[in-house]
Design a protein around this motif. Structure first.
Motif, PDB file in Angstrom:
ATOM      1  N   ASP A 105       0.801  -1.224   0.000  1.00  0.00           N
ATOM      2  CA  ASP A 105       0.000   0.000   0.000  1.00  0.00           C
ATOM      3  C   ASP A 105       0.840   1.283   0.000  1.00  0.00           C
ATOM      4  N   PHE A 106       2.041   1.206  -0.518  1.00  0.00           N
ATOM      5  CA  PHE A 106       2.843   2.413  -0.762  1.00  0.00           C
ATOM      6  C   PHE A 106       2.953   2.537  -2.281  1.00  0.00           C
ATOM      7  N   LYS A 153       2.614   8.191   9.590  1.00  0.00           N
ATOM      8  CA  LYS A 153       2.125   7.684   8.305  1.00  0.00           C
ATOM      9  C   LYS A 153       2.482   6.199   8.132  1.00  0.00           C
ATOM     10  N   LYS A 164      -0.183   3.065   7.899  1.00  0.00           N
ATOM     11  CA  LYS A 164      -0.213   2.189   6.721  1.00  0.00           C
ATOM     12  C   LYS A 164       0.008   0.732   7.099  1.00  0.00           C
ATOM     13  N   ASN A 195      -4.437  -0.582   8.939  1.00  0.00           N
ATOM     14  CA  ASN A 195      -4.849  -0.535   7.536  1.00  0.00           C
ATOM     15  C   ASN A 195      -5.547  -1.848   7.162  1.00  0.00           C
TER      16      ASN A 195
END
Ligand SMILES: [Mn+2]
Length: 328
Positions: free
Chosen positions: A63-64, A188, A192, A196
């Motif tokens: 998810d980056f 952050k 994530k 998440n």
């Protein structure tokens, strides 16, 4: 010693033009984010870089946005003059079949690494391979961009279990301090990687937790996950490390054995332990490897037999002297 090898690695990288970066099968946060940071470091130096993983990246690790850069499959060997392998105990661990003839650098923080490359930098004291690659910035003569810093931070965050595992050293934290100074955003990264989850994933964890068995002594917890658990919750590749963390939090439990069905009668077994219980030595007994508190191996056979035999053998191994052995 470390300084010499770092300088040699930097020199070799600076001489290369076309570099392939690979890590291991079933990539984890450390291997994925360190690959990305190193890719950007080498591109800053004007290198042509391909970053490749044999296996797909599980959610939420993918998810980056830049993880899309990682090509799933094989290294395209044409024109490549250097391959950098991150935390691969041997070449086969990368799953890559077209790199055997190419010059290699091997960077790893697992002590069970057999030096197979032209340059081998093995540092079992490092919390993550991300911590090691951070130390290459200086000999390479580059300052980290905020994005490189964030990926290296995410690598260390991931491999230390959000700074909870026994590899959370002062040096790991100091490196993270420097990475935050360079622009990494801890909030952050934590959001994530730890906040998440999808509802499907939580349902999967519930199913896996439902398989919990504890041995009579109360020091071994056993969990199992089958292909049908993934299918029925609609998940494909998913990071389920959290489930071992929950089982490992049971009072008195020294080791968690997590059976994951990979194929018919093929199980990947993850071990998580605490205190003197040594996962690496247990995993090695079964032909695998890893760290003192996190290791794994693969076994073949019918589940009904494995679920009886493997925990019984591990119970024996845990009561012998090998588990008072320390290598850090
Ligand atoms: Mn690692």
């Amino acid at each position: 010693m470390n300084q010499t090898i770092k300088n040699e690695i930097a020199k070799k990288i600076l001489q290369a033009k076309n570099v392939a970066i690979v890590s291991h099968l079933r990539p984890d946060g450390d291997s994925i984010y360190t690959s990305l940071a190193l890719t950007e470091m080498l591109e800053l130096l004007g290198k042509k870089v391909q970053v490749v993983s044999h296996d797909p990246l599980p959610f939420p690790l993918c998810d980056f946005p830049e993880t899309k850069r990682i090509r799933i499959g094989d290294v395209e060997p044409k024109g490549v003059d250097l391959v950098i392998l991150l935390e691969c105990a041997d070449v086969s661990r990368s799953g890559q079949t077209k790199i055997n003839h190419l010059p290699k650098i091997n960077i790893d923080h697992h002590y069970s690494n057999s030096p197979y490359a032209e340059l081998n930098w093995i540092d079992p004291a490092a919390s993550a391979v991300g911590e090691m690659v951070f130390e290459l910035a200086e000999p390479l003569g580059i300052s980290l961009t905020p994005r490189m810093a964030e990926y290296l931070y995410a690598a260390i965050f991931s491999d230390t279990g959000s700074f909870q595992f026994s590899n959370t050293t002062g040096k790991a934290l100091y490196t993270c301090y420097r990475l935050v100074e360079a622009g990494a955003d801890p909030y952050k990264v934590a959001e994530k990687l730890t906040a998440n989850n999808t509802p499907a994933k939580i349902r999967l964890l519930a199913r896996v937790l439902n398989s919990l068995r504890i041995n009579e002594k109360g020091d071994i917890a056993i969990l199992s996950m089958f292909k049908k658990d993934l299918q029925e919750t609609g998940l494909k590749e998913v990071e389920v490390e959290d489930v071992t963390t929950i089982a490992r939090s049971i009072k008195g439990v020294r080791m968690v054995i997590f059976f994951k069905e990979m194929d018919q009668d093929v199980f990947r077994v993850s071990l998580r332990s605490r205190g003197t219980a040594n996962s690496a030595l247990v995993a090695e007994y079964f032909g695998g490897g890893g760290h003192k508190h996190a290791a794994g191996f693969t076994v073949n056979g019918p589940y009904e037999r494995l679920i009886e035999e493997i925990p019984r053998k591990i119970e024996q191994l845990l009561s012998t002297t090998i588990n008072n052995y320390s290598y850090t």
